[in-house]
Motif scaffolding. Structure first.
Motif, PDB file in Angstrom:
ATOM      1  N   ASN A 128       0.813  -1.267  -0.099  1.00  0.00           N
ATOM      2  CA  ASN A 128      -0.006   0.195  -0.082  1.00  0.00           C
ATOM      3  C   ASN A 128       0.561   1.304  -0.100  1.00  0.00           C
ATOM      4  N   LEU A 129       1.711   1.705   0.770  1.00  0.00           N
ATOM      5  CA  LEU A 129       2.768   2.269   0.730  1.00  0.00           C
ATOM      6  C   LEU A 129       3.621   2.650  -0.648  1.00  0.00           C
ATOM      7  N   VAL A 130       3.495   1.469  -1.350  1.00  0.00           N
ATOM      8  CA  VAL A 130       4.575   1.692  -2.215  1.00  0.00           C
ATOM      9  C   VAL A 130       3.292   2.015  -3.461  1.00  0.00           C
ATOM     10  N   PHE A 131       2.243   1.613  -3.789  1.00  0.00           N
ATOM     11  CA  PHE A 131       1.296   2.630  -4.533  1.00  0.00           C
ATOM     12  C   PHE A 131       1.041   4.149  -4.422  1.00  0.00           C
ATOM     13  N   ALA A 132       1.048   3.578  -3.010  1.00  0.00           N
ATOM     14  CA  ALA A 132       0.897   5.336  -2.659  1.00  0.00           C
ATOM     15  C   ALA A 132       1.723   5.776  -2.486  1.00  0.00           C
ATOM     16  N   GLY A 133       2.667   6.346  -2.517  1.00  0.00           N
ATOM     17  CA  GLY A 133       4.021   7.014  -3.471  1.00  0.00           C
ATOM     18  C   GLY A 133       4.877   6.803  -4.619  1.00  0.00           C
ATOM     19  N   LEU A 134       3.515   5.895  -5.420  1.00  0.00           N
ATOM     20  CA  LEU A 134       3.455   5.946  -7.277  1.00  0.00           C
ATOM     21  C   LEU A 134       3.055   7.373  -7.913  1.00  0.00           C
ATOM     22  N   ILE A 135       1.103   6.624  -6.689  1.00  0.00           N
ATOM     23  CA  ILE A 135       0.265   7.765  -6.749  1.00  0.00           C
ATOM     24  C   ILE A 135       1.039   9.580  -6.559  1.00  0.00           C
ATOM     25  N   VAL A 136       1.617   9.764  -5.284  1.00  0.00           N
ATOM     26  CA  VAL A 136       2.063  10.937  -5.281  1.00  0.00           C
ATOM     27  C   VAL A 136       2.553  11.170  -6.204  1.00  0.00           C
ATOM     28  N   SER A 137       4.085  10.993  -6.443  1.00  0.00           N
ATOM     29  CA  SER A 137       4.633  10.518  -7.585  1.00  0.00           C
ATOM     30  C   SER A 137       4.431  11.027  -8.678  1.00  0.00           C
ATOM     31  N   LEU A 138       2.893  10.271  -9.514  1.00  0.00           N
ATOM     32  CA  LEU A 138       2.748  10.540 -10.363  1.00  0.00           C
ATOM     33  C   LEU A 138       1.627  12.052  -9.965  1.00  0.00           C
ATOM     34  N   MET A 139       1.122  12.796  -9.534  1.00  0.00           N
ATOM     35  CA  MET A 139      -0.303  13.595  -9.706  1.00  0.00           C
ATOM     36  C   MET A 139       1.751  14.868  -9.431  1.00  0.00           C
ATOM     37  N   PHE A 140       2.628  14.586  -8.751  1.00  0.00           N
ATOM     38  CA  PHE A 140       3.179  15.814  -8.985  1.00  0.00           C
ATOM     39  C   PHE A 140       4.279  15.669 -10.070  1.00  0.00           C
ATOM     40  N   THR A 141       4.276  15.338 -10.731  1.00  0.00           N
ATOM     41  CA  THR A 141       5.116  14.926 -12.162  1.00  0.00           C
ATOM     42  C   THR A 141       3.786  15.568 -12.902  1.00  0.00           C
ATOM     43  N   VAL A 142       2.332  15.128 -12.817  1.00  0.00           N
ATOM     44  CA  VAL A 142       1.694  15.854 -13.750  1.00  0.00           C
ATOM     45  C   VAL A 142       1.473  16.861 -13.356  1.00  0.00           C
ATOM     46  N   GLY A 143       0.971  17.800 -12.377  1.00  0.00           N
ATOM     47  CA  GLY A 143       1.257  18.948 -12.258  1.00  0.00           C
ATOM     48  C   GLY A 143       2.406  19.713 -12.331  1.00  0.00           C
ATOM     49  N   LEU A 144       3.747  19.447 -12.216  1.00  0.00           N
ATOM     50  CA  LEU A 144       4.885  19.601 -12.575  1.00  0.00           C
ATOM     51  C   LEU A 144       4.708  20.122 -13.497  1.00  0.00           C
ATOM     52  N   ILE A 145       4.472  19.153 -15.401  1.00  0.00           N
ATOM     53  CA  ILE A 145       4.331  19.466 -16.626  1.00  0.00           C
ATOM     54  C   ILE A 145       3.008  20.920 -16.546  1.00  0.00           C
ATOM     55  N   LEU A 146       1.749  20.163 -15.911  1.00  0.00           N
ATOM     56  CA  LEU A 146       1.037  21.263 -16.204  1.00  0.00           C
ATOM     57  C   LEU A 146       0.819  22.316 -16.007  1.00  0.00           C
ATOM     58  N   SER A 147       2.569  23.279 -14.921  1.00  0.00           N
ATOM     59  CA  SER A 147       2.376  24.578 -15.122  1.00  0.00           C
ATOM     60  C   SER A 147       3.242  24.786 -15.480  1.00  0.00           C
ATOM     61  N   PHE A 148       3.666  24.394 -16.532  1.00  0.00           N
ATOM     62  CA  PHE A 148       4.888  25.216 -17.486  1.00  0.00           C
ATOM     63  C   PHE A 148       3.773  25.046 -19.257  1.00  0.00           C
TER      64      PHE A 148
END
Length: 72
Positions: free
Chosen positions: A52-72
């Protein structure tokens, strides 16, 4: 040839199924030790928590990456 008439001529040379003899799980009287079962349940719960921690980490990193991409 229809599939109903097909008969395999090969004989499966599989060994007979045998119950594993784990001395730590079953005592000589045939009873199961409750401590072994509790330890197995704890290990399974810890494994599920790590998953569960691995999946949560993957989801958070995916959200961070998508947010980073959308901010540019």
């Amino acid at each position: 040839m229809s599939s109903e008439k097909l008969i395999s001529t090969e004989i499966n040379d599989l060994p007979p199924l045998q119950t594993p003899n784990n001395s730590e799980e079953v005592s000589s009287s045939g009873r199961v030790d409750i401590n072994v079962l509790l330890n197995r349940a704890r290990k399974q719960r810890e494994k599920e928590a790590r998953t569960n921690l691995v999946f949560a980490g993957l989801i958070v990193s995916l959200m961070f990456t998508v947010g980073l991409i959308l901010s540019f």
